[in-house]
Enzyme design. Sequence first.
Site, PDB file in Angstrom:
ATOM      1  NE  ARG A  25     -37.811  23.792  14.484  1.00  0.00           N
ATOM      2  CZ  ARG A  25     -37.929  24.922  13.790  1.00  0.00           C
ATOM      3  NH1 ARG A  25     -38.521  24.897  12.617  1.00  0.00           N
ATOM      4  NH2 ARG A  25     -37.460  26.054  14.261  1.00  0.00           N
ATOM      5  CG  HIS A  26     -33.748  21.108  17.144  1.00  0.00           C
ATOM      6  ND1 HIS A  26     -34.940  21.758  17.367  1.00  0.00           N
ATOM      7  CD2 HIS A  26     -32.890  22.030  16.627  1.00  0.00           C
ATOM      8  CE1 HIS A  26     -34.804  23.042  17.014  1.00  0.00           C
ATOM      9  NE2 HIS A  26     -33.581  23.221  16.560  1.00  0.00           N
TER      10      HIS A  26
ATOM     11  CD  GLU B 286     -28.486  23.614  17.568  1.00  0.00           C
ATOM     12  OE1 GLU B 286     -29.560  23.012  17.366  1.00  0.00           O
ATOM     13  OE2 GLU B 286     -28.078  24.546  16.841  1.00  0.00           O
TER      14      GLU B 286
ATOM     15  NE  ARG C 139     -24.721  22.833  12.865  1.00  0.00           N
ATOM     16  CZ  ARG C 139     -25.560  23.451  12.051  1.00  0.00           C
ATOM     17  NH1 ARG C 139     -26.756  23.807  12.501  1.00  0.00           N
ATOM     18  NH2 ARG C 139     -25.228  23.704  10.810  1.00  0.00           N
TER      19      ARG C 139
ATOM     20  CD  GLU D 285     -33.652  27.138   9.294  1.00  0.00           C
ATOM     21  OE1 GLU D 285     -32.510  26.761   9.005  1.00  0.00           O
ATOM     22  OE2 GLU D 285     -33.936  27.699  10.373  1.00  0.00           O
TER      23      GLU D 285
ATOM     24  CB  SER E 175     -29.805  28.493   7.156  1.00  0.00           C
ATOM     25  OG  SER E 175     -29.348  29.791   7.489  1.00  0.00           O
TER      26      SER E 175
ATOM     27  NE  ARG F  59     -34.862  21.141  11.220  1.00  0.00           N
ATOM     28  CZ  ARG F  59     -34.723  22.313  11.819  1.00  0.00           C
ATOM     29  NH1 ARG F  59     -34.930  23.433  11.142  1.00  0.00           N
ATOM     30  NH2 ARG F  59     -34.392  22.387  13.097  1.00  0.00           N
TER      31      ARG F  59
END
Length: 546
Positions: A320-321, A314, A312, A465, A468, A520
């Site tokens: 947490r990423h 991002e 990803r 989370e 998903s 996670r």
Amino acid sequence: MTEPGPATEGNAPSKNALKKAAKDAEKAKKKEAARQRELAERQKREAEDAADVSANDYGELPLIGSAEFKPTGEKRIKLSEVASYADQTVTLRCWVENARVQSAKLAFLNLRQELETVQAVVAASESLSKQMVKFAGNISTESLLVVTGLVKKTPEPVNSATVKDYEIHIKRVFIEAKAEVPLPLQVEDAERPLPSEATGEEENDEESGHPLVTLNTRLNNRTIDLRAKINNAIFTIKGGVCALFQEFLGSKGFTLIHSPKLLGAPSEGGANVFEVKYFDRQAYLAQSPQFYKQMLIASRFQRVMEIGPVFRAENSNTARHLTEFTGLDLEMEFQEDYHEVMSLLEELMLFIFAGLQTRYGRETELVRSRYHVEPFALPAAGSVPRITFAEGIAMLREAGEELNDYDDLSTPQEKLLGKLVLQKYGSDFYTLDQFPLAIRPFYTMPSAASPKLSNSYDMFMRGQEILSGAQRIHSTRLLQEKMRAFDPPIDPEGAAVKDYVDCFRYGCPPHAGGGFGLERIVCFWLGLPNIRLTSLFPRDPQRVMP
């Protein structure tokens, strides 16, 4: 030529000259005595070395593979088995956690394998030389050894080792791989928690007074950092989650798959995707195996699972990423309602939690003890809190949050909702169902309850989370409609999605699934402060090495 006459008072040496001559003679005498002592000591050492009874029982081994192999026939044991070899001589490979000379005739070593440590004693005797004691007590920390010794019960527990009631009385000790000093990072420092993220600087542990080393220092010296027992425990647990995931789903009829990670076009709208050069054209790293999971359901694979890397792009530098993480993905057809899949996912997570408690309890407690984390509050089987998105919004509003019915939740709001669920239901794990359609991917099935809602769900641990998921659209017509109405619109005939859209033309059963973030799950189960601690060599916007 006139010969000198007898000395007279006029040409006799002065008193100062006589004193100087006497001093010089005394210095020469002392120098010679020192030389003789040094010579005698050297001869004594040489004689002792020549008579070293342990000369063949210690030293540095040649590099394995550099000399002809000659099997010793000695059985190597695991350190965890030491107690079953009381009063027997054993051989094992181990690391030096600590070595110290107590006296000329006594040295102690702390030896380690994985999470196990044991005290070893090197004591001079008629059959063990002082030279061997000195050698053993000065072995550098983190060196790799092959040790042979007698296992003896200790008169009192050894609190500095995990093996408390036994110690090894060394007979032979050889260095197999010597650690250079100084180390860039002390392993014992890596055993302590991270400093607070507020400062980002090294500080001292309040309990021990020892330094708390920053995350960057640890990650820059990761091969040393990973030697810490706490890290060994973290990655043992991480492997355990994967094993439990496959064990449970395998028992439910899931097929393990491996989908491509190199794509010819961005698959989910093109956002947050990494580009790579693929021969003479552009390619992209997969953001998820989503399309391939669904295409396999259309191919009559009823249930599929995958464990693989997810990329990803991002630019998120949060705790947490990660830009590369491990996805635990599954997809399955259902019979009548997508809640069948939700129930299986909840059952899966309860199975994983139970397995972590029973099979990896020691590792879990070791890590949590460093960070003083509360135990993970588990729901009873069959009673996982399952609330709708609307109910979650109502709970947050009651707690003072201001948000609209269809707003996406921020990270602080997710954490707050997790605390509210814990207070109300006594569980750190829960499911949130029926998300607004506008904040879900284009392939999500709309809800029959409202055109603004969807048959989608997230799962949370400690208010954050971990999964998903949703029911997916399995009709080509409806999928095309939703793609064109998506913001921004997606062309169903585009290269990135055409094969995916077309797979539903030939009949596909209703199906749903989800994707967990492995790191996670581990991070929130253990209560760690940063997800990078759960990645061997983490990748984020600032780090792509080592």
